[in-house]
Design a protein around this motif. Sequence first.
Motif, PDB file in Angstrom:
ATOM      1  N   SER A 106       0.814  -1.214   0.000  1.00 27.02           N
ATOM      2  CA  SER A 106       0.000   0.000   0.000  1.00 27.02           C
ATOM      3  C   SER A 106       0.848   1.265   0.000  1.00 27.02           C
ATOM      4  O   SER A 106       0.316   2.367   0.099  1.00 27.02           O
ATOM      5  N   THR A 149      -5.840  -5.157  -0.508  1.00 25.33           N
ATOM      6  CA  THR A 149      -5.605  -4.069   0.447  1.00 25.33           C
ATOM      7  C   THR A 149      -5.059  -2.831  -0.248  1.00 25.33           C
ATOM      8  O   THR A 149      -5.506  -1.711   0.014  1.00 25.33           O
ATOM      9  N   ARG A 151      -5.456  -1.974  -3.341  1.00 23.55           N
ATOM     10  CA  ARG A 151      -6.534  -1.376  -4.134  1.00 23.55           C
ATOM     11  C   ARG A 151      -7.493  -0.599  -3.238  1.00 23.55           C
ATOM     12  O   ARG A 151      -7.972   0.484  -3.600  1.00 23.55           O
ATOM     13  N   GLY A 152      -7.769  -1.166  -2.066  1.00 24.97           N
ATOM     14  CA  GLY A 152      -8.651  -0.483  -1.137  1.00 24.97           C
ATOM     15  C   GLY A 152      -8.078   0.841  -0.662  1.00 24.97           C
ATOM     16  O   GLY A 152      -8.790   1.847  -0.570  1.00 24.97           O
ATOM     17  N   VAL A 153      -6.776   0.860  -0.368  1.00 27.61           N
ATOM     18  CA  VAL A 153      -6.119   2.098   0.051  1.00 27.61           C
ATOM     19  C   VAL A 153      -6.156   3.121  -1.074  1.00 27.61           C
ATOM     20  O   VAL A 153      -6.458   4.304  -0.853  1.00 27.61           O
ATOM     21  N   LYS A 154      -5.875   2.668  -2.283  1.00 26.73           N
ATOM     22  CA  LYS A 154      -5.873   3.584  -3.433  1.00 26.73           C
ATOM     23  C   LYS A 154      -7.255   4.157  -3.692  1.00 26.73           C
ATOM     24  O   LYS A 154      -7.419   5.374  -3.885  1.00 26.73           O
ATOM     25  N   ASN A 155      -8.267   3.301  -3.677  1.00 26.47           N
ATOM     26  CA  ASN A 155      -9.623   3.749  -4.003  1.00 26.47           C
ATOM     27  C   ASN A 155     -10.270   4.560  -2.885  1.00 26.47           C
ATOM     28  O   ASN A 155     -11.066   5.463  -3.152  1.00 26.47           O
ATOM     29  N   SER A 156      -9.932   4.238  -1.636  1.00 23.99           N
ATOM     30  CA  SER A 156     -10.608   4.885  -0.512  1.00 23.99           C
ATOM     31  C   SER A 156      -9.913   6.153  -0.029  1.00 23.99           C
ATOM     32  O   SER A 156     -10.567   7.049   0.512  1.00 23.99           O
ATOM     33  N   THR A 157      -8.588   6.215  -0.193  1.00 20.29           N
ATOM     34  CA  THR A 157      -7.856   7.356   0.368  1.00 20.29           C
ATOM     35  C   THR A 157      -7.177   8.216  -0.689  1.00 20.29           C
ATOM     36  O   THR A 157      -6.831   9.367  -0.410  1.00 20.29           O
ATOM     37  N   SER A 318      -6.474   7.012   7.711  1.00 22.66           N
ATOM     38  CA  SER A 318      -7.430   6.073   7.135  1.00 22.66           C
ATOM     39  C   SER A 318      -6.732   4.947   6.386  1.00 22.66           C
ATOM     40  O   SER A 318      -7.181   3.796   6.417  1.00 22.66           O
ATOM     41  N   ALA A 319      -5.602   5.252   5.706  1.00 23.66           N
ATOM     42  CA  ALA A 319      -4.860   4.218   4.989  1.00 23.66           C
ATOM     43  C   ALA A 319      -4.307   3.186   5.961  1.00 23.66           C
ATOM     44  O   ALA A 319      -4.393   1.978   5.731  1.00 23.66           O
ATOM     45  N   LEU A 322      -7.065   0.971   7.270  1.00 25.95           N
ATOM     46  CA  LEU A 322      -7.458  -0.046   6.297  1.00 25.95           C
ATOM     47  C   LEU A 322      -6.472  -1.208   6.292  1.00 25.95           C
ATOM     48  O   LEU A 322      -6.862  -2.376   6.252  1.00 25.95           O
TER      49      LEU A 322
END
Length: 430
Positions: A106, A149, A151-157, A318-319, A322
């Motif tokens: 991430s 994970t 991808r989630g960090v990239k998309n969410s933060t 937030s990152a 996650l």
Amino acid sequence: MLFCFTSSHRTAGFDLLDRLERGADAVIDAIRAEQAVTGSVVLATCNRFEAYLDVDLAQVQLPDHAAAGLVDLIAGAADVAADELRDGSELLGGDAVASHLFAVSSGLESVVVGEGEIAGQVRRAYTSARRSGAVTHELERLFQGASRTSRGVKNSTGLMTQGRSMVRLALDLAESRFADWSAVRVLLVGTGRYAAASLAALRERGVTDAAVWSRTGRAQAFALSHGIAAVPADGLTAAVASADLVITCTVSPALVVTHAIVDEAMELADVDKRLLVVDLGLPRNVEPAVAELERVELLDLETISLHAPLEELQATDSARELVGAAAAEFAAKSAERDVEPALVALRQHVFEQLEAEIARQASRDVNGDIERALRHLVGVLLHTPSVKARELARDGDAAAFIEGVAAVFGVEPGASVAESNVAEQGLETA
């Protein structure tokens, strides 16, 4: 059991990382030849060298022996002193492996926190190992989790979408040397992983005069696809002489831009010429002695990393939340797997009794009503132990379920989870 050997910019100097990178192929071969290692993925980037391993602890005497043996194995393969490697690395085991890899993928452990290139590097390392047949089910689960994970960090933060990279940091440091980027003549040495990214970042700053040279003969193809000039194979020295900025980005195991080449180039150039050389290669592409030449300045990865912004200024809460949540869920799923043998043994025991009872009732069960009722009853009775087993596992008390099954039903699924947990703790602290 999973564990990770990691040597990075946080624990080692770039000289050690450089030598590990040069010995990467030998390290991979040595690890895969080790009988106790059932699977492996080696990640080698510009600021880290890591080996993620699935180890069969039944084939080693003690976990701490396995950990010490791994350092010696890597040191020998990479031709590095074991004590030096021990001082410049860490060994992680158990739940800490997922937590570390998820943070790495991430961008939270990079020199430039949040840089987006690391996710692709992790993916390529995993894909390469998978193609070689070196990925076990546990490693598959680990790296798939890392991909989700990141991808989630990239998309969410948005942390990995803001242009953070070693290339951009290097150009930020070069900003003060050039008043007008549109007048800067740039030479790219290599068509490797950073070449296209370097060119894109240069163009964003207004660079229009760029050329590329490659030791492998790929310059022409790269130049055509990117709309820049290609330097002939024998034209490196002349190209350096005409450039204001040289950026090296090859994966060559040998030095490409040497003291002799730059010295000759400066002799050919105007007397008032100044040259900035940025070395983004690991192993390093530029001979360190280049920095000793008059009117020449060298920025290598070690120098660039010293100017990286503080982590606290770039990472977002937030990152990290996650990543922490993803690692906790991975650990919980791993714990649940620990009770599976006991659950399987319990179900097998109960269904054996069930089948025996159904057989005894066969003569009376003309319509199958007794069988249906018994199967329903067994399903209901097994539901609660199944749920409780997973709850206990997630709470770190899987041994209680296994011991309870053994005490009440006399079912022995094999080696207890308590024993494997003790082994895992020993490896984490090795």
